[in-house]
Design an enzyme around this catalytic site. Structure first.
Site, PDB file in Angstrom:
ATOM      1  CG  ASP A  66      -0.380   0.270   2.477  1.00  0.00           C
ATOM      2  OD1 ASP A  66       0.798  -0.401   2.722  1.00  0.00           O
ATOM      3  OD2 ASP A  66      -0.945   0.849   3.437  1.00  0.00           O
ATOM      4  CE1 TYR A  68       7.375   4.039   1.073  1.00  0.00           C
ATOM      5  CE2 TYR A  68       7.393   5.080  -0.969  1.00  0.00           C
ATOM      6  CZ  TYR A  68       7.899   4.454  -0.077  1.00  0.00           C
ATOM      7  OH  TYR A  68       9.069   3.689  -0.644  1.00  0.00           O
ATOM      8  CG  PHE A  79       8.938  -0.303  -3.431  1.00  0.00           C
ATOM      9  CD1 PHE A  79       9.080  -0.549  -1.962  1.00  0.00           C
ATOM     10  CD2 PHE A  79       8.396  -1.337  -4.165  1.00  0.00           C
ATOM     11  CE1 PHE A  79       8.708  -1.643  -1.601  1.00  0.00           C
ATOM     12  CE2 PHE A  79       8.108  -2.481  -4.014  1.00  0.00           C
ATOM     13  CZ  PHE A  79       8.173  -2.763  -2.418  1.00  0.00           C
ATOM     14  CG  HIS A 189       8.627  -5.872   1.907  1.00  0.00           C
ATOM     15  ND1 HIS A 189       9.137  -4.591   2.459  1.00  0.00           N
ATOM     16  CD2 HIS A 189       7.464  -5.554   1.144  1.00  0.00           C
ATOM     17  CE1 HIS A 189       8.457  -3.636   1.860  1.00  0.00           C
ATOM     18  NE2 HIS A 189       7.450  -4.122   1.098  1.00  0.00           N
TER      19      HIS A 189
END
Length: 221
Positions: A66, A68, A79, A189
């Site tokens: 999801d 930031y 990202f 991750h």
């Protein structure tokens, strides 16, 4: 409220709308707006990943979870953050891994990953919006029905796309992908909580380029 991409994604978006896949999200976002809540990214950027990476040019899917949730951070690409915003820890680890894989990589490069998208990398989160300062606050809004549909449509209509699935959440989407005609590259991750448990040293970006090298168009990370 939604500004659909005006490129080869449009028929898929129209089908999603006609199927009601965006009804729940639209209703909840409208209610949030009426209540004066601050939602990220800006409405014009919710589908930015699709604007920049035309379906016809798609080579790679990089899936996040999801957006930031900090002020000014989310820009519609997973990202990624705009220039001038402090580099988030996950992106910092992505750059660290790229430096490991490609010694000439400049870790001080732009934090805006639009250039990746323009080369055919679809940088999407499974959930496309979030309330300010409330991580994962829109995880139950219905976005996953839409993004799961997108992944399924890519798998169905495209050939030999590389799916980079980072973390257990992204890896759970492998069931939507026809692994007989696509490539799946999985790793931990890049979050500081897990990067040292299988992301750093994973060689995911070089593996990706090796997988699409036959096209003669590797991604310049």
């Amino acid at each position: 409220m939604f500004q659909f991409p005006k490129n080869s994604w449009l028929p898929i978006f129209h089908q999603a709308m006609q199927s009601g896949l965006l009804d729940s999200v639209s209703d909840k976002l409208e209610a949030d707006s009426t209540a004066g809540k601050t939602i990220f990214p800006a409405s014009k950027d919710i589908f930015k990943a699709f604007d920049l990476c035309d379906l016809d040019q798609l080579k790679v899917v990089l899936l996040g979870q999801d957006p930031y949730h900090g002020e000014g951070e989310a820009n519609g690409l997973c990202f990624s953050v705009c220039e001038g915003i402090r580099t988030p820890p996950s992106l910092r680890n992505i750059f660290k891994e790229l430096k490991n894989e490609y010694p000439s990589f400049d870790e001080k490069r732009s934090t805006d990953l639009s250039d990746w998208a323009e080369q055919g990398v679809l940088l999407i989160n499974s959930v496309l919006t979030v309330e300010r300062d409330k991580p994962a606050s829109h995880s139950e809004y219905g976005w996953q029905a839409f993004t799961d549909y997108i992944i399924s449509e890519i798998s169905k209509h495209k050939n030999y796309v590389v799916f980079i699935l980072l973390g257990k959440f992204a890896q759970s989407k492998v069931q939507l992908i026809d692994i007989g005609k696509h490539v799946v590259i999985a790793a931990a991750h890049p979050s500081p909580f897990s990067a040292h448990r299988g992301f750093l040293g994973s060689d995911v970006f070089r593996k990706c380029n090796s997988s699409i090298a036959f096209s003669g168009e590797e991604i310049v990370w």
